[in-house]
Every structure is written in C-alpha cells, then in structure tokens.
Design a protein around this motif. Sequence first.
Motif, PDB file in Angstrom:
ATOM      1  N   THR A   3      10.710  10.502   5.524  1.00 26.73           N
ATOM      2  CA  THR A   3      11.940  10.365   6.322  1.00 26.73           C
ATOM      3  C   THR A   3      12.325   8.911   6.530  1.00 26.73           C
ATOM      4  O   THR A   3      13.245   8.623   7.288  1.00 26.73           O
ATOM      5  CB  THR A   3      11.752  11.044   7.690  1.00 26.73           C
ATOM      6  OG1 THR A   3      10.615  10.467   8.350  1.00 26.73           O
ATOM      7  CG2 THR A   3      11.531  12.543   7.533  1.00 26.73           C
ATOM      8  N   VAL A   4      11.652   7.991   5.857  1.00 19.83           N
ATOM      9  CA  VAL A   4      11.972   6.572   5.974  1.00 19.83           C
ATOM     10  C   VAL A   4      12.892   6.157   4.833  1.00 19.83           C
ATOM     11  O   VAL A   4      13.108   6.915   3.880  1.00 19.83           O
ATOM     12  CB  VAL A   4      10.691   5.707   5.954  1.00 19.83           C
ATOM     13  CG1 VAL A   4       9.784   6.048   7.132  1.00 19.83           C
ATOM     14  CG2 VAL A   4       9.938   5.887   4.635  1.00 19.83           C
ATOM     15  N   ALA A   5      13.425   4.949   4.920  1.00 21.09           N
ATOM     16  CA  ALA A   5      14.307   4.417   3.892  1.00 21.09           C
ATOM     17  C   ALA A   5      13.869   3.017   3.517  1.00 21.09           C
ATOM     18  O   ALA A   5      13.214   2.314   4.310  1.00 21.09           O
ATOM     19  CB  ALA A   5      15.753   4.410   4.387  1.00 21.09           C
ATOM     20  N   VAL A   6      14.229   2.609   2.302  1.00 23.58           N
ATOM     21  CA  VAL A   6      13.939   1.246   1.865  1.00 23.58           C
ATOM     22  C   VAL A   6      14.568   0.265   2.857  1.00 23.58           C
ATOM     23  O   VAL A   6      15.731   0.415   3.258  1.00 23.58           O
ATOM     24  CB  VAL A   6      14.470   1.014   0.441  1.00 23.58           C
ATOM     25  CG1 VAL A   6      14.349  -0.463   0.057  1.00 23.58           C
ATOM     26  CG2 VAL A   6      13.700   1.874  -0.560  1.00 23.58           C
ATOM     27  N   GLY A   7      13.791  -0.727   3.251  1.00 26.07           N
ATOM     28  CA  GLY A   7      14.255  -1.714   4.210  1.00 26.07           C
ATOM     29  C   GLY A   7      13.854  -1.425   5.635  1.00 26.07           C
ATOM     30  O   GLY A   7      14.015  -2.289   6.516  1.00 26.07           O
ATOM     31  N   ASP A   8      13.317  -0.227   5.898  1.00 23.58           N
ATOM     32  CA  ASP A   8      12.812   0.063   7.243  1.00 23.58           C
ATOM     33  C   ASP A   8      11.568  -0.767   7.518  1.00 23.58           C
ATOM     34  O   ASP A   8      10.676  -0.882   6.650  1.00 23.58           O
ATOM     35  CB  ASP A   8      12.444   1.538   7.388  1.00 23.58           C
ATOM     36  CG  ASP A   8      13.651   2.451   7.535  1.00 23.58           C
ATOM     37  OD1 ASP A   8      14.778   1.931   7.656  1.00 23.58           O
ATOM     38  OD2 ASP A   8      13.448   3.691   7.517  1.00 23.58           O
ATOM     39  N   ALA A   9      11.499  -1.345   8.712  1.00 23.34           N
ATOM     40  CA  ALA A   9      10.249  -1.933   9.200  1.00 23.34           C
ATOM     41  C   ALA A   9       9.513  -0.836   9.945  1.00 23.34           C
ATOM     42  O   ALA A   9      10.080  -0.194  10.839  1.00 23.34           O
ATOM     43  CB  ALA A   9      10.528  -3.115  10.115  1.00 23.34           C
ATOM     44  N   VAL A  10       8.293  -0.600   9.567  1.00 22.51           N
ATOM     45  CA  VAL A  10       7.553   0.538  10.128  1.00 22.51           C
ATOM     46  C   VAL A  10       6.172   0.109  10.611  1.00 22.51           C
ATOM     47  O   VAL A  10       5.650  -0.944  10.237  1.00 22.51           O
ATOM     48  CB  VAL A  10       7.391   1.671   9.084  1.00 22.51           C
ATOM     49  CG1 VAL A  10       8.740   2.219   8.662  1.00 22.51           C
ATOM     50  CG2 VAL A  10       6.601   1.184   7.871  1.00 22.51           C
ATOM     51  N   LYS A  11       5.606   0.971  11.477  1.00 17.14           N
ATOM     52  CA  LYS A  11       4.197   0.911  11.841  1.00 17.14           C
ATOM     53  C   LYS A  11       3.584   2.238  11.422  1.00 17.14           C
ATOM     54  O   LYS A  11       4.133   3.306  11.734  1.00 17.14           O
ATOM     55  CB  LYS A  11       4.030   0.689  13.334  1.00 17.14           C
ATOM     56  CG  LYS A  11       4.473  -0.694  13.817  1.00 17.14           C
ATOM     57  CD  LYS A  11       4.198  -0.867  15.307  1.00 17.14           C
ATOM     58  CE  LYS A  11       4.585  -2.270  15.777  1.00 17.14           C
ATOM     59  NZ  LYS A  11       4.313  -2.472  17.229  1.00 17.14           N
ATOM     60  N   VAL A  52       0.851  -1.184   0.000  1.00 15.45           N
ATOM     61  CA  VAL A  52       0.000   0.000   0.000  1.00 15.45           C
ATOM     62  C   VAL A  52       0.890   1.239   0.000  1.00 15.45           C
ATOM     63  O   VAL A  52       2.025   1.215   0.504  1.00 15.45           O
ATOM     64  CB  VAL A  52      -0.953   0.016   1.218  1.00 15.45           C
ATOM     65  CG1 VAL A  52      -0.197   0.284   2.526  1.00 15.45           C
ATOM     66  CG2 VAL A  52      -2.090   1.018   1.028  1.00 15.45           C
ATOM     67  N   PHE A  53       0.378   2.313  -0.590  1.00 16.13           N
ATOM     68  CA  PHE A  53       1.099   3.585  -0.641  1.00 16.13           C
ATOM     69  C   PHE A  53       0.734   4.421   0.571  1.00 16.13           C
ATOM     70  O   PHE A  53      -0.439   4.517   0.951  1.00 16.13           O
ATOM     71  CB  PHE A  53       0.756   4.346  -1.914  1.00 16.13           C
ATOM     72  CG  PHE A  53       1.527   5.620  -2.102  1.00 16.13           C
ATOM     73  CD1 PHE A  53       2.869   5.589  -2.436  1.00 16.13           C
ATOM     74  CD2 PHE A  53       0.920   6.856  -1.948  1.00 16.13           C
ATOM     75  CE1 PHE A  53       3.594   6.760  -2.619  1.00 16.13           C
ATOM     76  CE2 PHE A  53       1.625   8.032  -2.131  1.00 16.13           C
ATOM     77  CZ  PHE A  53       2.972   7.984  -2.467  1.00 16.13           C
ATOM     78  N   VAL A  54       1.747   5.044   1.168  1.00 17.85           N
ATOM     79  CA  VAL A  54       1.558   5.953   2.292  1.00 17.85           C
ATOM     80  C   VAL A  54       1.886   7.355   1.792  1.00 17.85           C
ATOM     81  O   VAL A  54       3.034   7.644   1.441  1.00 17.85           O
ATOM     82  CB  VAL A  54       2.464   5.574   3.481  1.00 17.85           C
ATOM     83  CG1 VAL A  54       2.238   6.546   4.647  1.00 17.85           C
ATOM     84  CG2 VAL A  54       2.207   4.139   3.922  1.00 17.85           C
ATOM     85  N   PHE A  55       0.880   8.199   1.727  1.00 15.69           N
ATOM     86  CA  PHE A  55       1.028   9.546   1.177  1.00 15.69           C
ATOM     87  C   PHE A  55       1.435  10.500   2.298  1.00 15.69           C
ATOM     88  O   PHE A  55       0.694  10.695   3.255  1.00 15.69           O
ATOM     89  CB  PHE A  55      -0.281   9.984   0.537  1.00 15.69           C
ATOM     90  CG  PHE A  55      -0.283  11.407   0.064  1.00 15.69           C
ATOM     91  CD1 PHE A  55       0.681  11.853  -0.819  1.00 15.69           C
ATOM     92  CD2 PHE A  55      -1.256  12.298   0.493  1.00 15.69           C
ATOM     93  CE1 PHE A  55       0.683  13.168  -1.265  1.00 15.69           C
ATOM     94  CE2 PHE A  55      -1.265  13.612   0.053  1.00 15.69           C
ATOM     95  CZ  PHE A  55      -0.291  14.044  -0.826  1.00 15.69           C
ATOM     96  N   THR A  56       2.612  11.095   2.126  1.00 13.83           N
ATOM     97  CA  THR A  56       3.147  11.952   3.190  1.00 13.83           C
ATOM     98  C   THR A  56       3.049  13.430   2.865  1.00 13.83           C
ATOM     99  O   THR A  56       3.173  14.261   3.760  1.00 13.83           O
ATOM    100  CB  THR A  56       4.620  11.613   3.445  1.00 13.83           C
ATOM    101  OG1 THR A  56       5.369  11.808   2.240  1.00 13.83           O
ATOM    102  CG2 THR A  56       4.773  10.171   3.914  1.00 13.83           C
ATOM    103  N   SER A  57       2.892  13.806   1.639  1.00 16.73           N
ATOM    104  CA  SER A  57       2.879  15.180   1.100  1.00 16.73           C
ATOM    105  C   SER A  57       4.254  15.846   1.200  1.00 16.73           C
ATOM    106  O   SER A  57       4.700  16.481   0.257  1.00 16.73           O
ATOM    107  CB  SER A  57       1.794  16.053   1.743  1.00 16.73           C
ATOM    108  OG  SER A  57       2.125  16.407   3.064  1.00 16.73           O
ATOM    109  N   SER A  58       4.947  15.690   2.312  1.00 18.69           N
ATOM    110  CA  SER A  58       6.314  16.195   2.422  1.00 18.69           C
ATOM    111  C   SER A  58       7.284  15.053   2.135  1.00 18.69           C
ATOM    112  O   SER A  58       6.871  13.892   2.007  1.00 18.69           O
ATOM    113  CB  SER A  58       6.568  16.769   3.813  1.00 18.69           C
ATOM    114  OG  SER A  58       6.332  15.773   4.802  1.00 18.69           O
ATOM    115  N   VAL A  59       8.566  15.371   2.007  1.00 15.34           N
ATOM    116  CA  VAL A  59       9.568  14.348   1.699  1.00 15.34           C
ATOM    117  C   VAL A  59       9.599  13.318   2.829  1.00 15.34           C
ATOM    118  O   VAL A  59       9.757  13.680   3.999  1.00 15.34           O
ATOM    119  CB  VAL A  59      10.960  14.976   1.507  1.00 15.34           C
ATOM    120  CG1 VAL A  59      12.015  13.892   1.325  1.00 15.34           C
ATOM    121  CG2 VAL A  59      10.950  15.922   0.322  1.00 15.34           C
TER     122      VAL A  59
END
Length: 613
Positions: free
Chosen positions: A103-111, A94-101
Amino acid sequence: MRSSHPRSAAVAALVATALATGLLAGSAGAAEGSAADGPVRIHDIQGTTRISPLAGKQVTDVEGIVTGVRTYGSRGFWIQDPDADDNEATSEGVFVFTSSVPTVAVGDAVKVSGLVGEYVPGGTGSGNQSVTQISKPVVTVVSAGNAVPEATAINEYSVPAEYAPAGDPAAAGSINGLALEPSRYALDHYESLEGMNVKIGTSRVVGATDPYSALWVSVKGWENPTKRGGTLYGSYESQNTGRLQIQQLAPIAQQPFPVANVGDKLTGTTEGPLDFNQFGGYTLVARALGTVKAGTIAPEKTKAQADHELAVATYNVENLDPTDPQEKFDALAKAVVENLASPDILALEEIQDDNGAKNDGTVSAEQTLTKFAAAITAAGGPAYQWRTVNPEDKKDGGEPGGNIRQVFLFNPARVSFTERAPGDAVTATGVVKENGKAALTHSPGRIDPANPAWADSRKPLAGEFTFRGKTVFVIANHFGSKGGDESLTSHHQPPVRSSEAKRLLQAQAVNGFVKEILAADKNANVLVLGDINDFEFSATTDALADGGALYPAIKSLPKSERYSYVFQGNAQVLDQILTSPAIKKYTYDSVHINAEFAAQNSDHDPQVLRFKP
C-alpha cells in the motif's frame, strides 16, 4: 510463499532463520531492534557479508525511502536509506516482503518493523545466494513525495574484472561467510548493492527477450564479444562479469515489455532496485526502462553443399510432436530448406511420440515425422526419409509422456541408408569387419543401451550411410541435461556442476564405440553429433575426443563464432559435430537462427558440416 519472479512460485521457499550452511545463527553483537549505537539502519541489517547479522531477529522502525513497489509475483517493496555510511560493502537498500499488494508508493518515507531473514530463491538445495529481507512487516508512512535516493551507476568502470572469490573450504565452498570485497569481485560488487536503487546507461543486449519478460544486457561493451553482438562464454573462468538481467516493475498488462534480440541496444537510462532471483541472479527490476534500439543481425543461411560434398547437420527441434501448431512445423521446415540448405543427413533431437506429452504408452513417432517431412517438401526441400529406434516408454527422460528420441532424416537422392538388422530399444549395435572395412551389426541401432550412463536419458542412435560409394557412420546424441547444476551466481564458488558426472560416462561410452569402428578401419568416416549439452572446453568433450578418436569441429571456427545457445546472456556451445581423423578437410557452420532472437522456432542453433568423404 515468496516468489522472486512469476516462474518461481512453484519452487521458491522462504528461509527466515536458517540456511543450509548454518550461517544465519547469531546477531553479530547487535541487540534486538537496535544497533549498538542507536536505531537499526538498513546497512546494519545488510552487514558486510551475504548473510544479515540480524537474521532471525525483529527490528523496529527501520527508516527508508521507497524506491520500488512490486505488485505481482513476489509482492513487496524496496526501501533505501538516503544517509549512507562510509562502508562500500554494506548495502543501503533492502526488500520488504508483504505477500499482499503493498500500500506504499515510490517516494514514501517509511518506518518498517518486522522480521529480518534470508530468502533463498529456489530453496536451499538450489545453491542460490539468499536475499536479505524484512518480512511480516508493520509499515508506517511518515511522508510522501520524497526524492528517491540517487541511483548508483553500474558500468564497465565500477564492475570488477574478477568474477567471484573462491569459496571457503571450511564451509563446503560457500562464499556466504566471507567479507565482501566489492572493488575486487563482481559478485561482491553486485551483492553490496542488493536492494539499492541502481542504474545502467546504454548497454548491448546479450540475451534476447524471453517468454517471461526478461532480457540480458552487458554493461561491458568490450567483454568477450561475439561476432554478432553477444557475449561469449569461452571457459569456466570467463563468466562475463558485465552481464545483468533486466525485468520491469510495471505489470505487463499495464506496460508491455520491450522485444529485443542479441545485438540490439538498451539505450538511455534503466533504473530501479537491484534484486536477486533464481532465474539469473542479480536483476535490475526497472522502475524506468530504457528504449530498445534494433541492431542489424538476421537469421543466418549456410552455404549449400557442392555435388561432391556431403552435408551433415544436427538440430534440436524442441519437443516436436503432432499436437504442435502447423506453424511450428512450417517454420522448422523452412529453416531446414532455406537456412540449412537441405542437408543430406539431418540428425534431429527432441522428436516426440505421436501424441506428445500425453502419457498413455505411445512410443511411435511416425505421425510426427510424416508431418515434419511433408512440411519440408512443401517448403521446397527434398522428400526426406527417416530412420530411428523407438524408445521404451518413459525410459529416456525429457517431457513426461513425450518419449523424445533422435532421428536421422536423409535425402535418398543424394545418400543411401545401409539397413542392417535394425535394432530395438534394448538391443545394442556392435561393430564387425567386413571385407577389410568396419560395419554395424544393427543399422539403425542404439549404442550400449543397457549401460547405466543412459538411465533416464536418450540412447545414442548409430546409422551407416553411403555417399558416392563411401561409407559414413553417423552417431546422433542427446546427452543428459544440465538440470541440477548450480548457477554461476551460486554461493558455492566454483558452482557445483553435478550433471557433468553423467555426461562424462555417456561421452566415454560413445568414445569407446568410435574406437571400435576405428579399430576395424582406421580410415573410417565417423561423425558424432547432436545436443551434447556441454561446452567445447568441457570434460565431456575431452572424453568424446579421447585418444584422438574425434575432434570437436566447432573449434575450427573463430572463437567469436563458437556458440549454439544463449543462456543468461552467455553465448555458449551445447550442440556439436565431432569428426574422426579421416575427415581432414571440412567446412563447419553454427547457423545462428534461434538462440539470439526473441522469436524462436527452437532454443538451439543447428550445426552443419560439409566434407568430401
């Protein structure tokens, strides 16, 4: 405002809780923030249709691995659940729309916590499908450096041969509410992978690199191939399921996008999230991009006409005006001489007035034509003369202030123009019988300019020519554009092609005029040509040919050569020359010099017909 591509910033709309079809209502039994049996997973958000069952609801701590980060245009990132369910219809990305740049990177595990919504690139009026997304996110990075979930391969074996299901009649033909069948329909297959990490192997390029850093490939090497490596759009049922748009995640300033032509190959592995945008639908936004291997095609050159043959051509020169650089005039002129072999009569479309798009009431194109004719002579071509009828200001559509029109260029050493009380923008030419033969009342003249079919559109230009003592009637056209039509990836299936109604009326008007000529002289030589803006199999072309008055000469070519334009990876016919029954023997050539190439002088390929009157 979210933009799925830099081009869409001016027209994109964010739709969070409602689509035009009203299919976003309801949560399919899921409680806010959790699925029925535990925390919300990405496949719970995506669901088994195109519309999220959680649209309009807040979700909390949705887990995933970041598979791609976009820092320009539609800023955001994609996440994917590495623990997939066993339902092929539910996407795990799924895409997460942030509007601003981001701050995550490829390979980050996120919630991720945020609002689930459906974004329609181009707005709900476009007919485009929507993209399921999470907006207004709160993001927690759990860990870094994780392996990206293995990419799902998109290839000729995985993409079904059937393009799309029929839309639901109860929902205005929409497929939004239908359960996805990814093993049956190509559009459902792509939708089931929306937002996921996908990959393609070596694939043929079927749409050249465009000015917006995108190209098109086909993952099906055998699907409707053209003679030169493209993919032919030969009917409304031949949508070409293997086509896929390719962009890249890296900003162009950091990593130039490769330049590719039709017939090249994108070799190796191209991998990244599968997005959807208004300029082509499903798009692989490459995190890792393959390498372009050049093919062998080169711009074509048509055969020169014999002394006894009349060569007639049509060429859309894409908004030519004196403010264009001399290089454009020179390149177009060189093509006329070297690639088109200096045709005896050349119908031009999109000749603009003397100051181009400056909107000051200017309608004359004498400077444009003087500059173009001089460039042709300088390139070694004949000293062409021209005939046209200036339009009324702002009445013929096209670029505002440009006042585009059709123009006849002709070589006076080979053919003469029969001047008959030249008409103006509002005067209709007619047909009379003189000495047993047909003749125009105004030459040059416009066909039925008051007809509502031509409102805000280019009126046909008719002219009477003489070649080796024989009369030839030529009617130059530029029919209404396809603007406003829904794309092949529309959520309406079949897509709504609203622009056809106008072209049908235009075709009927031209057909009626040709029938008047044939009623005066059944053996008259009549050529109807130009940017018809429609396919050889369309209702528009059928209406032009009605009653046997005309025949679409491009049908004399093998199917694999029937195209003059490439749109979203589909090689298709827009430019045509049609012949009256007296023109029985001819040679026809769609001269491929632009549409297949990243470097273009126009986006159309010219057409040439040679015959002995």
